[in-house]
Design a protein around this motif. Structure first.
Motif, PDB file in Angstrom:
ATOM      1  N   GLU A  52      -6.709  13.074   3.699  1.00 37.64           N
ATOM      2  CA  GLU A  52      -7.684  13.463   2.450  1.00 37.64           C
ATOM      3  C   GLU A  52      -8.951  13.756   2.706  1.00 37.64           C
TER       4      GLU A  52
ATOM      5  N   ASN B 145     -12.887  13.955   1.508  1.00 34.87           N
ATOM      6  CA  ASN B 145     -13.721  13.650   0.839  1.00 34.87           C
ATOM      7  C   ASN B 145     -14.342  14.844  -0.025  1.00 34.87           C
TER       8      ASN B 145
ATOM      9  N   GLY C 131      -0.071   5.099   0.243  1.00 36.18           N
ATOM     10  CA  GLY C 131      -1.265   6.301   0.142  1.00 36.18           C
ATOM     11  C   GLY C 131      -2.164   5.454   0.300  1.00 36.18           C
ATOM     12  N   GLN C 132      -3.087   5.782  -0.511  1.00 35.22           N
ATOM     13  CA  GLN C 132      -4.388   5.012  -0.803  1.00 35.22           C
ATOM     14  C   GLN C 132      -4.333   4.159  -2.078  1.00 35.22           C
ATOM     15  N   SER C 133      -3.333   3.981  -2.662  1.00 29.82           N
ATOM     16  CA  SER C 133      -2.814   3.437  -3.850  1.00 29.82           C
ATOM     17  C   SER C 133      -2.129   2.018  -3.618  1.00 29.82           C
TER      18      SER C 133
ATOM     19  N   LYS D 232      -5.250  12.662  -4.273  1.00 33.35           N
ATOM     20  CA  LYS D 232      -6.521  12.969  -4.899  1.00 33.35           C
ATOM     21  C   LYS D 232      -6.237  14.624  -5.372  1.00 33.35           C
TER      22      LYS D 232
ATOM     23  N   LYS E 122       0.739  -1.195   0.017  1.00 37.81           N
ATOM     24  CA  LYS E 122       0.038   0.080  -0.143  1.00 37.81           C
ATOM     25  C   LYS E 122       0.855   1.239  -0.005  1.00 37.81           C
TER      26      LYS E 122
ATOM     27  N   ASN F  76      -4.370   8.931   6.632  1.00 37.40           N
ATOM     28  CA  ASN F  76      -5.237   9.096   5.414  1.00 37.40           C
ATOM     29  C   ASN F  76      -5.836  10.796   5.887  1.00 37.40           C
TER      30      ASN F  76
ATOM     31  N   THR G 152       1.247   7.813   6.210  1.00 39.13           N
ATOM     32  CA  THR G 152       0.079   6.641   5.783  1.00 39.13           C
ATOM     33  C   THR G 152      -1.069   7.110   6.407  1.00 39.13           C
TER      34      THR G 152
ATOM     35  N   HIS H  26      -0.153  12.654   1.526  1.00 47.22           N
ATOM     36  CA  HIS H  26       0.610  11.501   1.943  1.00 47.22           C
ATOM     37  C   HIS H  26       2.217  11.685   1.676  1.00 47.22           C
TER      38      HIS H  26
ATOM     39  N   SER I 249      -4.740   3.067  -8.309  1.00 48.25           N
ATOM     40  CA  SER I 249      -5.230   4.084  -7.369  1.00 48.25           C
ATOM     41  C   SER I 249      -6.373   3.550  -6.890  1.00 48.25           C
ATOM     42  N   ALA I 250      -7.053   4.249  -5.810  1.00 48.31           N
ATOM     43  CA  ALA I 250      -8.193   3.974  -5.071  1.00 48.31           C
ATOM     44  C   ALA I 250      -9.293   3.815  -6.240  1.00 48.31           C
TER      45      ALA I 250
END
Length: 241
Positions: A239, A241, A141-143, A215, A139, A237, A235, A222, A154-155
């Motif tokens: 971000e 939404n 980041g979110q990827s 994003k 993993k 998160n 790590t 990240h 990517s996510a």
């Protein structure tokens, strides 16, 4: 082509430079092909990309320039390390080359011993990525980073192919999670440069990674900039939404 030696493609239209590089790399044990123009280089890469260990590429070439060769090579074979060797010394030229897929950049006039050392390191970096059959998706980041296939997913499910240099930079960030890494740290760990080398190289590659995993690359969650120092990979998160 023999499979027993690392194969180096030199794309250089200045005869003295090209032949000098060929002679010295053959003395170092490489199998070498010297191509003097861009059109011939693209044909050669299409025919032999699976055999080429590394490319030394001039930018100012007859018929097709080095930037176009970078684009086409990255479509054909994203894993081939490319060292740009050019008289173009402006930052804009260096940044453009990195954005198109160059792994390293050296300006003319150059030190022969430095070029040999850098090419050998690029070859070793590529070999580091040979598949070993182990599950190694990580993993980032979110990827999801797959070092065997050299991809980031990517996510949102978008998969990007990346270069060995980008992969090694990701690995360094993952191994140093939540730590501050100076630009000099990253140059030494990824490119094995001395601290005296300018550090814009790092910024360009970090910018590319942010486009893959953030994003909003302009407001990264990240890969965080530490002003005047370098970067930190976190790590958690952050971000929105």
């Amino acid at each position: 082509m023999s499979n027993s030696k690392d194969f180096l493609l030199i794309v250089e239209d200045e005869e003295a430079i090209g032949e000098g590089l060929q002679y010295n790399f053959e003395a170092e044990g490489f199998e070498v092909a010297l191509v003097p123009d861009g059109k011939e280089a693209i044909y050669f890469i299409k025919e032999h990309y699976d055999k080429i260990s590394t490319i030394i590429l001039d930018l100012m070439l007859p018929q097709v320039d080095g930037y176009e060769i970078l684009k086409k090579t990255r479509i054909l074979a994203e894993r081939i390390p490319i060292l740009v060797l050019s008289a173009k010394s402006l930052e804009i030229d260096r940044v453009k080359a990195f954005e198109l897929g160059a792994d390293d950049y050296v300006t003319k006039p150059f030190s022969l011993s430095e070029i040999i050392l850098r090419v050998k390191r690029l070859v070793q970096r590529r070999k580091w990525y040979k598949p070993n059959g182990k599950e190694s998706i990580q993993k980032f980041g979110q990827s999801l980073f797959d070092p065997e296939r050299l991809t980031i997913t990517s996510a949102e499910g978008i998969t990007y192919r990346i270069s060995p240099t980008e992969g090694l930079l990701i690995q360094v960030f993952i191994e140093n999670e939540n730590k501050i890494l100076t630009r000099t740290d990253l140059l030494q760990k990824v490119w094995q440069y001395e601290a005296t080398i300018e550090t814009r190289t790092v910024d360009v590659f970090v910018g590319k990674l942010r486009k893959y995993i953030e994003k909003n690359a302009a407001k990264p969650a990240h890969i965080i900039s530490v002003r005047g120092v370098g970067y930190s990979y976190v790590t958690k998160n952050n971000e929105k939404n």
